[in-house]
Design an enzyme around this catalytic site. Structure first.
Site, mmCIF file in Angstrom:
data_model
loop_
_atom_site.group_PDB
_atom_site.id
_atom_site.type_symbol
_atom_site.label_atom_id
_atom_site.label_comp_id
_atom_site.label_asym_id
_atom_site.label_seq_id
_atom_site.Cartn_x
_atom_site.Cartn_y
_atom_site.Cartn_z
ATOM 1 N N ASP A 122 -39.216 63.011 -34.399
ATOM 2 C CA ASP A 122 -39.614 63.114 -32.991
ATOM 3 C C ASP A 122 -38.066 62.818 -32.250
ATOM 4 O O ASP A 122 -37.366 61.737 -32.914
ATOM 5 C CB ASP A 122 -40.519 62.237 -32.419
ATOM 6 C CG ASP A 122 -41.906 62.619 -32.660
ATOM 7 O OD1 ASP A 122 -42.232 63.921 -32.501
ATOM 8 O OD2 ASP A 122 -42.849 61.729 -32.662
ATOM 9 N N ASP A 140 -44.009 70.021 -30.636
ATOM 10 C CA ASP A 140 -44.987 69.084 -29.767
ATOM 11 C C ASP A 140 -44.985 69.761 -28.495
ATOM 12 O O ASP A 140 -45.905 69.970 -27.897
ATOM 13 C CB ASP A 140 -44.671 67.678 -29.618
ATOM 14 C CG ASP A 140 -44.873 66.800 -30.743
ATOM 15 O OD1 ASP A 140 -45.687 67.268 -31.880
ATOM 16 O OD2 ASP A 140 -44.126 65.874 -30.814
#
Length: 161
Positions: A122, A140
């Protein structure tokens, strides 16, 4: 409507492939230029910030001891198979297969990370007044947009009793 079903399916699978490619390229760039927990301010409300998430959204089960990796891989692959079946049934539509394709590409992009790195990479960090939204990635984002499109599709095609 699209007339040629095999072409339509290939088109939607291609969209999933583009999501996977963009996701993996962006993660490879981050891994090549950043160290874990390294941050770069881009704007007053956005940073690039490299973190590894062994859990799910919002770090759910991140401290579960390792079994969650295989759980999330199995879950994502199971959902991906279901999405492929839905895609086959709805390939000649527009909004719903686009949504499916985004979710499928995002799910598989994160599976690749779990298999390669035991965690999801991330790096997109939005913040305001000292409050940070949990870091996320291109996969995501595709999943979130895909789910939003699925909801829009559902509201548009809701049958009244």
């Amino acid at each position: 409507m699209l007339r040629n079903a095999p072409f339509a399916r290939a088109r939607w699978i291609g969209l999933s492939g583009v999501v996977i490619a963009l996701d993996q390229i962006s993660k490879l760039c981050m891994l090549a230029h950043f160290h874990r927990m390294e941050s770069l301010a881009i704007t007053p409300f956005f940073n690039l910030f490299l973190v590894f998430n062994p859990g799910a959204s919002f770090s759910l089960l991140a401290d579960a001891g390792g079994w969650q990796k295989w759980f999330f891989i199995a879950l994502a692959l199971g959902v991906s198979l279901w999405l492929l079946m839905l895609l086959r049934q709805h390939a000649q539509e527009r909004l719903f297969p686009a949504a499916i394709s985004l979710v499928l590409g995002g799910a598989l992009g994160n599976v690749i990370d779990r298999l390669r790195l035991d965690a999801v990479v991330d790096f997109l960090d939005f913040h305001l007044a000292g409050h940070h939204f949990p870091a996320f990635n291109v996969a995501d984002s595709a999943i979130s947009i895909g789910v939003a499109l699925m909801l829009i599709h559902q509201f548009r095609h809701q049958e009244t009793p």
